[in-house]
Design an enzyme around this catalytic site. Structure first.
Site, PDB file in Angstrom:
ATOM      1  CE  LYS A  92      16.897  -2.662   4.740  1.00 31.96           C
ATOM      2  NZ  LYS A  92      16.900  -1.527   5.687  1.00 31.96           N
ATOM      3  CG  HIS A 144      29.660   3.718  -5.942  1.00 31.35           C
ATOM      4  ND1 HIS A 144      29.708   3.918  -7.296  1.00 31.35           N
ATOM      5  CD2 HIS A 144      28.516   3.015  -5.702  1.00 31.35           C
ATOM      6  CE1 HIS A 144      28.637   3.351  -7.859  1.00 31.35           C
ATOM      7  NE2 HIS A 144      27.904   2.793  -6.920  1.00 31.35           N
ATOM      8  CG  ASP A 163      26.456  -2.491  -8.987  1.00 31.99           C
ATOM      9  OD1 ASP A 163      26.476  -3.101  -7.915  1.00 31.99           O
ATOM     10  OD2 ASP A 163      25.800  -1.433  -9.177  1.00 31.99           O
ATOM     11  CG  HIS A 207      24.524   2.033  -9.044  1.00 28.59           C
ATOM     12  ND1 HIS A 207      23.950   0.951  -8.421  1.00 28.59           N
ATOM     13  CD2 HIS A 207      23.662   3.073  -8.901  1.00 28.59           C
ATOM     14  CE1 HIS A 207      22.773   1.323  -7.905  1.00 28.59           C
ATOM     15  NE2 HIS A 207      22.571   2.600  -8.191  1.00 28.59           N
ATOM     16  CG  ASP A 239      22.715  -2.839  -8.395  1.00 24.01           C
ATOM     17  OD1 ASP A 239      23.369  -3.399  -9.295  1.00 24.01           O
ATOM     18  OD2 ASP A 239      23.167  -1.886  -7.727  1.00 24.01           O
TER      19      ASP A 239
HETATM   20 ZN   LIG Z   1      24.750  -0.796  -7.731  1.00 23.69          ZN
END
Ligand SMILES: [Zn+2]
Length: 370
Positions: A25, A133, A168, A170, A257
């Site tokens: 978002k 990414h 992060d 990820h 996150d």
């Molecule tokens: Zn992430």
């Protein structure tokens, strides 16, 4: 004397929309910037309007045919030929302005790098950035143009050694790919183990190749890892590796996150870990480009990046959230009572044992640690 901090305005991104069912978002940037404003932090920074990246700036990493395909998607019309570039998937939808917004994010990170490169600021923030990414010829994981890579290449025009640290949840796979054989850039990523979370890479054995062997450092954690193991890794692995590498500038991806209660990851970190990491980056006292990243629990994004900016400015924020901001947040269905978490979290014995295994393996095998 306080160091000069540049802040790239996120307003141009507030209305950009990935679609109603997409977890990313962009209005989270509005709520975060409004919280920073309500705390008085924006009065202490230089706010700069973002600019578009040039083709030349992004072609250091991306392939020309991918950039053409992304540009052709800017009208928001999907064509079957785009799918080969990862465009039009659930993660990376094709929406109106996708190219313009992506190039603006990349331009903002390039600008942030220019400010620290030219010595006009010690620290430059681009909260809209951190899209780690994106790959040379395809979009991936909500990311279309890899702005951290653009910023790092910019810094390499002046600095001999640049460290990229990605906190992060990820793995920072795209940035690792860009510099996997480049000894001038150390990429460090702390993330949830790829066996359990996208993008499925970032194992400790990925350490770089050729001349760049040792310039990638990956620390995967089991799901539900808590502050205890994270802080240990920070002290025993991350900081010693940085000390050995001796970067002249740093780029950080500050994805929020990894904090507890994120809807798409499974970590159990609190602001204790997050603040420790940010303070360590600040204490390195180097030219610093600070980028945003993931974060799908909006309250965590707001407090994480507000705390990060406060640390950059050496401001100690009160625990109490400004009432005017709480009212705005409620309109978006976002509720936040505390800026910081009360207590650090502890991991289960299974998580602790796995982190122990990773720490020992890295100490024995990684060129910067062994
Ligand atoms: Zn992430």
């Amino acid at each position: 004397m306080a160091q000069r901090v540049v802040f790239i305005d996120t307003k141009p991104f507030w209305d950009f929309d990935y679609g109603p069912t997409h977890p990313l978002k962009m209005w989270r940037l509005k709520l975060t910037q409004e919280l920073q404003r309500a705390f008085g932090l924006l009065e202490q920074v230089e706010i700069v309007e973002p600019r578009m990246a040039t083709d030349e700036e992004v072609l250091v990493f991306h392939e020309p045919n991918y950039l053409e395909a992304l540009a052709s998607a800017d009208e928001g019309i999907w064509l079957p030929s785009l799918i080969g570039y990862g465009l039009g998937t659930g993660d990376c939808p094709v929406m109106k302005g996708v190219y313009t917004a992506s190039m603006l994010v990349a331009g903002a990170s390039a600008q942030a790098a220019e400010f620290v490169l030219e010595g006009k600021a010690q620290i430059a923030f681009n909260m809209a950035g951190g899209l780690h990414h994106a790959m040379p010829n395809y979009a991936s994981g909500f990311c279309y143009i890899n702005d951290p890579v653009v910023a790092i290449y910019k810094l390499l025009q002046k600095f001999e050694r640049v460290a990229y640290i990605d906190i992060d949840a990820h793995h920072g796979d795209g940035v690792q790919v860009a510099f996997y054989s480049n000894p001038k850039v150390l990429t460090i990523s702390l993330h949830e183990n790829g066996r359990y979370l996208f993008p499925g890479t970032g194992f400790e054995s990925e350490m770089g190749e050729g001349e760049g062997f040792g310039s990638a450092l990956n620390i995967p954690f089991m799901p539900y890892a808590g502050d205890d193991v994270y802080l240990r890794v920070f002290d025993e692995i991350v900081l010693p590796a940085l000390e050995k590498f001796k970067p002249q500038a740093i780029v950080t991806q500050l994805g929020a996150d990894a904090l507890h209660d994120d809807p798409i990851t499974h970590w159990n970190l609190t602001t204790h870990s997050y603040l420790r990491a940010i303070q360590a980056f600040k204490d390195m006292n180097l030219p610093w480009v600070a980028l945003g990243g993931g974060g799908y629990n909006i309250a965590n994004v707001c407090r994480g990046w507000t705390l990060a900016l406060a640390i950059a400015l050496d401001v100690d924020l009160p625990e109490r959230l400004p009432e005017e901001w709480k009212q705005l947040a409620q309109k978006y269905g976002v509720y936040l009572d505390r800026l910081r978490d009360l207590r650090p979290t502890e991991s289960t014995s299974v998580v602790r044992a796995d982190t122990e295994r990773v720490i020992n393996w890295l100490k024995q095998n990684h060129p910067l640690l062994s």
